[in-house]
Scaffold this motif. Structure first.
Motif, short mmCIF file in Angstrom:
data_model
loop_
_atom_site.label_atom_id
_atom_site.label_comp_id
_atom_site.label_asym_id
_atom_site.label_seq_id
_atom_site.Cartn_x
_atom_site.Cartn_y
_atom_site.Cartn_z
N ALA A 175 42.47 54.77 88.06
CA ALA A 175 42.45 54.83 86.59
C ALA A 175 43.51 55.81 86.07
CB ALA A 175 41.06 55.24 86.08
N THR A 176 43.66 56.92 86.79
CA THR A 176 44.66 57.90 86.34
C THR A 176 46.07 57.32 86.42
OG1 THR A 176 43.23 59.70 87.10
CG2 THR A 176 45.55 60.22 86.72
N LEU A 177 46.37 56.65 87.52
CA LEU A 177 47.71 56.09 87.68
C LEU A 177 47.99 54.96 86.69
CD1 LEU A 177 48.06 56.09 91.58
CD2 LEU A 177 49.27 57.55 89.93
N THR A 178 47.01 54.05 86.53
CA THR A 178 47.27 52.91 85.62
C THR A 178 47.36 53.36 84.16
OG1 THR A 178 44.87 52.48 85.57
CG2 THR A 178 46.22 51.16 87.09
N SER A 179 46.66 54.44 83.79
CA SER A 179 46.77 54.93 82.40
C SER A 179 48.17 55.43 82.11
CB SER A 179 45.74 56.05 82.15
OG SER A 179 46.07 57.20 82.91
N VAL A 180 48.87 55.87 83.18
CA VAL A 180 50.23 56.38 82.99
C VAL A 180 51.26 55.28 83.22
CG1 VAL A 180 51.94 58.01 83.90
CG2 VAL A 180 49.58 58.72 83.61
N TRP A 224 50.98 47.74 86.76
CA TRP A 224 50.61 48.36 88.04
C TRP A 224 49.14 48.18 88.38
CZ3 TRP A 224 53.86 50.25 91.61
CH2 TRP A 224 55.19 50.49 91.19
N VAL A 225 48.40 47.50 87.50
CA VAL A 225 46.96 47.35 87.76
C VAL A 225 46.73 46.54 89.05
CG1 VAL A 225 44.81 46.31 86.93
CG2 VAL A 225 46.27 47.63 85.38
N VAL A 226 47.34 45.37 89.14
CA VAL A 226 47.10 44.48 90.29
C VAL A 226 47.57 45.11 91.60
CG1 VAL A 226 47.67 42.24 91.30
CG2 VAL A 226 47.11 42.42 88.87
N PRO A 227 48.82 45.63 91.64
CA PRO A 227 49.25 46.23 92.92
C PRO A 227 48.35 47.38 93.37
CG PRO A 227 51.11 45.87 91.49
CD PRO A 227 49.91 45.58 90.68
N LEU A 228 47.97 48.23 92.42
CA LEU A 228 47.16 49.38 92.80
C LEU A 228 45.76 48.97 93.22
CD1 LEU A 228 48.27 52.00 90.12
CD2 LEU A 228 48.79 52.02 92.57
N VAL A 229 45.15 48.03 92.51
CA VAL A 229 43.80 47.56 92.89
C VAL A 229 43.85 46.86 94.26
CG1 VAL A 229 41.96 45.93 92.28
CG2 VAL A 229 42.95 47.41 90.51
N ALA A 230 44.89 46.06 94.48
CA ALA A 230 45.02 45.38 95.77
C ALA A 230 45.17 46.40 96.90
CB ALA A 230 46.21 44.44 95.74
N GLY A 231 46.00 47.41 96.69
CA GLY A 231 46.19 48.43 97.71
C GLY A 231 44.91 49.19 98.01
N ALA A 232 44.15 49.52 96.96
CA ALA A 232 42.89 50.25 97.17
C ALA A 232 41.88 49.40 97.91
CB ALA A 232 42.33 50.68 95.81
N SER A 233 41.82 48.11 97.58
CA SER A 233 40.88 47.20 98.24
C SER A 233 41.24 47.06 99.73
CB SER A 233 40.91 45.83 97.58
OG SER A 233 40.56 45.94 96.20
N LEU A 272 40.73 49.21 81.87
CA LEU A 272 40.32 50.09 80.77
C LEU A 272 41.23 51.31 80.68
CD1 LEU A 272 36.42 49.96 81.13
CD2 LEU A 272 37.81 49.01 79.29
N ALA A 273 41.56 51.85 81.82
CA ALA A 273 42.42 53.03 81.83
C ALA A 273 43.83 52.68 81.32
CB ALA A 273 42.49 53.62 83.24
N ALA A 274 44.33 51.50 81.73
CA ALA A 274 45.66 51.08 81.27
C ALA A 274 45.67 50.87 79.75
CB ALA A 274 46.09 49.79 81.98
N TRP A 275 44.57 50.22 79.25
CA TRP A 275 44.47 50.00 77.78
C TRP A 275 44.42 51.33 77.02
CZ3 TRP A 275 40.32 51.33 74.56
CH2 TRP A 275 40.40 50.84 73.24
N PHE A 276 43.59 52.23 77.52
CA PHE A 276 43.46 53.52 76.85
C PHE A 276 44.77 54.31 76.93
CE2 PHE A 276 42.02 58.00 76.75
CZ PHE A 276 41.40 57.98 75.51
N GLY A 277 45.45 54.22 78.09
CA GLY A 277 46.72 54.92 78.23
C GLY A 277 47.77 54.39 77.27
N ALA A 278 47.79 53.04 77.12
CA ALA A 278 48.74 52.45 76.18
C ALA A 278 48.50 52.94 74.75
CB ALA A 278 48.65 50.92 76.24
N ARG A 279 47.20 53.01 74.38
CA ARG A 279 46.86 53.52 73.04
C ARG A 279 47.34 54.95 72.87
NH1 ARG A 279 43.05 50.73 69.42
NH2 ARG A 279 42.83 52.86 68.66
N LEU A 280 47.13 55.74 73.88
CA LEU A 280 47.55 57.14 73.80
C LEU A 280 49.07 57.25 73.68
CD1 LEU A 280 45.20 58.91 76.37
CD2 LEU A 280 45.17 59.12 73.88
N ARG A 281 49.79 56.40 74.48
CA ARG A 281 51.23 56.46 74.42
C ARG A 281 51.76 56.05 73.04
NH1 ARG A 281 50.56 54.28 79.45
NH2 ARG A 281 51.06 52.18 78.74
#
Length: 753
Positions: free
Chosen positions: A41-46, A51-60, A85-94
């Motif tokens: 969540a921290t990485l995708t928010s930034v 990067w959601v799919v690559p990071l989730v795939a790597g974690a799985s 959710l983290a990516a959406w929230f990060g985009a809003r913050l940016r």
């Protein structure tokens, strides 16, 4: 933004490390997958959605390698949801951060810009500076628009360098027109979806958003600041720009008020040093005409039934000047309506006005301003400031308010000049009356009154003589037709219709039932035409009192406007009355001295000297007005016998009896004279030869009926008529005298051979 990324990578590294320690058994944690979820969540928010799919795939894959196959699907779903959710929230913050950064930059720019335009001293300079101030913000277009005088569109006042240079005019039905008409900001987040968007240039690229901000001056929209940007404006940016536009409007208000005060101060200095109405008008017209960029103008005053110019300025066609010098007739054009209502008129298309004057239309007048100039305390307006241009022009509210305040200054100055002018007029009247004959003095007094009292265009002066008021001067009426009409004190008191005002010598105004009141208070029915009763619309009646006596009555009339007289008319009449009362008193005293020198002491009739003077005057009047005049010369028969037999005392009584009898038989307007001895004469205005014969017959019969000490009198009469029989006084007198001697020699009462 770089420090945020570093912090995110550090948090992700810690979460991943804790997850690995827990999965390998090195560290006991209740739910080790939570730490990996935190890292994702921290990485995708930034890093964002990509990067959601690559990071989730790597974690799985990592969890699968570490032996968490039984719950792998659930973990993948949990990782995916938390990362999204983290990516959406990060985009809003940016976006919020970027908007805040842009807003801060914009606010800083606007604060600096406000400092810049607060140093500008004219409205045009402020409007032209706005694009330069705002073009540093973003890559969009900045433009300022003003409404055109005609056509309903807008013309460009100023624009940023990026604005299409071939666009100078836009239609009035777009976003700019909407903001201008509604006097509120209008924002389009996507101009492509709005049919009211008007592209500045067909060749230019379209922006994404547009913000139209109305610029107000004294509450009236005077232009629009239009902003177009390739990306939407945030709420804070829009609010900042709106506040900026409001600041511009406040500064425009300040400039307008400062300009008005400067104009009023300069106008005050200019008009209060003027010595006469023409000079005052010229100064006011020149100053106001230049400030408002007009072509020409005039100061107009109501003069009876016409509006005449007192002063001109600027470019006026010769036919316009001629019309204003001659005077606009009552009821014609728009100026009379402005006088009637007291409301200014601002016309931006004069040629289409239903009551436009043909002369002004022919000279190409497009825009016209008519502003009433009211005197302090006066309800009736008698002065107008008029301006014109030969181009279409919009009249802004701030200009209208400035003109209203300027006209109040002009009105105050006019009042001062008018008071000085009236005093000067009265002093001049006092001086001139001393050098005039009584009849000429009466005419001069009336002429001055008509000119001095606002609303008057005609009038009459009635003077108290021999127990009644009689017409001695008229303006606008047939004096000869009114000669002989006499009014009693009671009749004129009833005509005044204000007992308290009559006692104090106060003027009164009447504008209804004038004909009925005139006939009821003594005017003969057959004099209605000479008195123009049916034409009089308003009357001001002033009893002129000296001490406790009414010496004369002044009637001032308006033949067109029932509301012509007002408080200013009453004020002028009251100022006029005491001066004229003194003049009339002195004039009457002088007349009495002159009459004593021109009166036969024994009979009370006028003497031979008075006859010579009166005959010349009456002949001149008859010649001017083309009416007949007859002369009777009378010589008593039987008088010498009475004188010789009964004595001079009885002879004197006989002469007095003859004089009394002649007075009883004469018509109104006829004058009687004792030449000396037993000779008498009569001047008969408006009498032809037949009228002279009729008068001679009356006199002969009346004198023949007299009996003095048992002795009867007779008379021999000679008559002559102008212009039928004689053309001058000498010929008239010679013919009448010759006929009198013929009657005497023939011993007949009247000889006409």
């Amino acid at each position: 933004m770089g420090s945020v990324r570093k912090s995110a990578w550090m948090i992700a590294a810690v979460g991943l490390g804790l997850h690995l320690l827990a999965q390998t058994g090195a560290l006991r944690l209740a739910f080790p997958e939570a730490w990996l979820m935190i890292a994702l969540a921290t990485l995708t928010s930034v890093l964002g959605y990509r990067w959601v799919v690559p990071l989730v795939a790597g974690a799985s894959l990592l969890d699968a390698l570490l032996g968490a196959r039984r719950f792998l699907l659930e973990l993948v779903a949990l990782y995916g949801i938390s990362s999204l959710l983290a990516a959406w929230f990060g985009a809003r913050l940016r976006r919020a951060y970027a908007e805040r950064k842009r807003s801060s930059r914009l606010i800083s720019l606007l604060v600096r810009g406000q400092k810049e335009f607060y140093g500008l001293s004219t409205r045009s300079a402020v409007l032209e500076a706005l694009p330069t101030i705002l073009e540093e913000y973003g890559q969009g277009h900045v433009s300022v628009w003003e409404p055109e005088a005609e056509g309903g569109g807008f013309r460009r006042v100023a624009a940023s360098r990026s604005f299409p240079q071939d666009c100078h005019v836009i239609a009035g039905d777009g976003i700019v027109g909407q903001a201008f008409g509604e006097k509120r900001p209008v924002y389009l987040s996507d101009v492509r979806s709005n049919p009211r968007y008007l592209p500045a240039s067909a060749s230019g690229s379209w922006p994404l958003c547009e913000l139209a901000l109305p610029l107000l001056e004294q509450g009236e929209a005077i232009g629009v600041l239009n902003l177009e940007y390739p990306e939407p404006l945030g709420q804070e940016s829009r609010q900042a720009l709106m506040h900026f536009a409001q600041g511009v409007s406040r500064h425009l208000d300040h400039l307008s008020e400062r300009s008005t005060l400067a104009l009023l101060a300069e106008l005050n200095r200019a008009v209060y040093s003027a010595q006469d109405l023409a000079g005052l008008g010229e100064r006011a017209l020149a100053l106001l005409g230049q400030v408002f960029e007009l072509d020409g103008g005039s100061l107009v005053q109501q003069d009876g039934s016409r509006l005449r110019a007192l002063a001109f300025w600027g470019d006026l066609a010769p036919q316009e000047r001629a019309l204003l010098e001659e005077g606009i007739p009552f009821g014609q054009g728009l100026a009379w309506e402005v006088l009637r209502t007291g409301q200014p008129l601002f016309s931006d298309h004069y040629a289409s006005e239903a009551r436009a004057l043909p002369v002004l239309k022919a000279s190409g007048v497009q825009a016209l301003l008519l502003h009433p100039v009211a005197l302090p305390g006066a309800q009736r307006v008698r002065f107008l400031l008029g301006f014109q241009t030969r181009r279409r022009r919009r009249w802004r509210q701030s200009e209208k308010e400035m003109l209203a305040r300027a006209c109040r200054v002009v009105g105050l100055a006019l009042e001062g000049v008018l008071e000085r002018q009236r005093i000067k007029t009265l002093l001049s009247l006092q001086q001139s009356v001393l050098e005039l004959s009584p009849e000429a003095a009466y005419g001069q007094i009336l002429q001055t009154a008509v000119a001095m009292v606002p609303g008057a265009e005609a009038g009459s002066l009635l003077v108290w003589k021999d127990g009644a008021f009689e017409f001695r001067a008229t303006q606008g009426y047939d004096l000869e037709g009114l000669r002989g009409v006499r009014f009693s004190l009671e009749q004129q008191r009833a005509w005044h219709d204000d007992p308290a005002g009559w006692q104090r010598g106060l003027p009164r105004i009447r504008s209804s039932a004038l004909t009925e009141a005139s006939l009821e208070t003594g005017l003969p029915e057959d004099k209605k035409e000479q008195a123009r009763l049916e034409e009089i619309k308003a009357n001001l009646h002033l009893p002129i009192r000296y001490a406790e006596e009414v010496l004369a009555l002044l009637n001032l009339d308006n033949l067109h406007d029932p509301s012509a007289f007002d408080h200013d008319s009453l004020h002028a009449a009251q100022l006029f009355a005491p001066v004229v009362a003194t003049l009339l008193h002195d004039l009457r005293y002088r007349q009495r001295l002159e009459e004593a020198a021109l009166t036969d002491v024994l009979t009370g009739l006028s003497n031979r000297r008075a006859f010579d003077l009166r005959l010349a005057e009456e002949l001149e009047r008859a010649r001017r007005y083309a009416y007949p005049l007859s002369l009777l010369v009378m010589d008593l028969s039987g008088f010498k016998a009475i004188n010789d037999r009964l004595g001079h005392k009885q002879g004197d009584q006989a002469l007095q009896a003859v004089a009394s009898t002649l007075k009883k038989q004469r018509r109104n307007g006829d004058s009687l004279y004792r030449w000396g001895g037993d000779e008498f004469a009569a001047i008969l205005p408006h009498a032809d030869l037949e009228g002279a014969i009729a008068a001679a017959t009356r006199y002969h019969r009346a004198i023949g009926a007299l009996e003095i000490g048992g002795m009867r009198l007779g008379v021999n009469i000679g008559a002559a008529c102008f212009p039928k029989e004689a053309q001058d006084a000498e010929a008239l007198l010679h013919l009448a005298d010759e006929r009198m001697y013929q009657a005497k020699s023939r011993k007949v009462p009247l000889a006409m051979d």
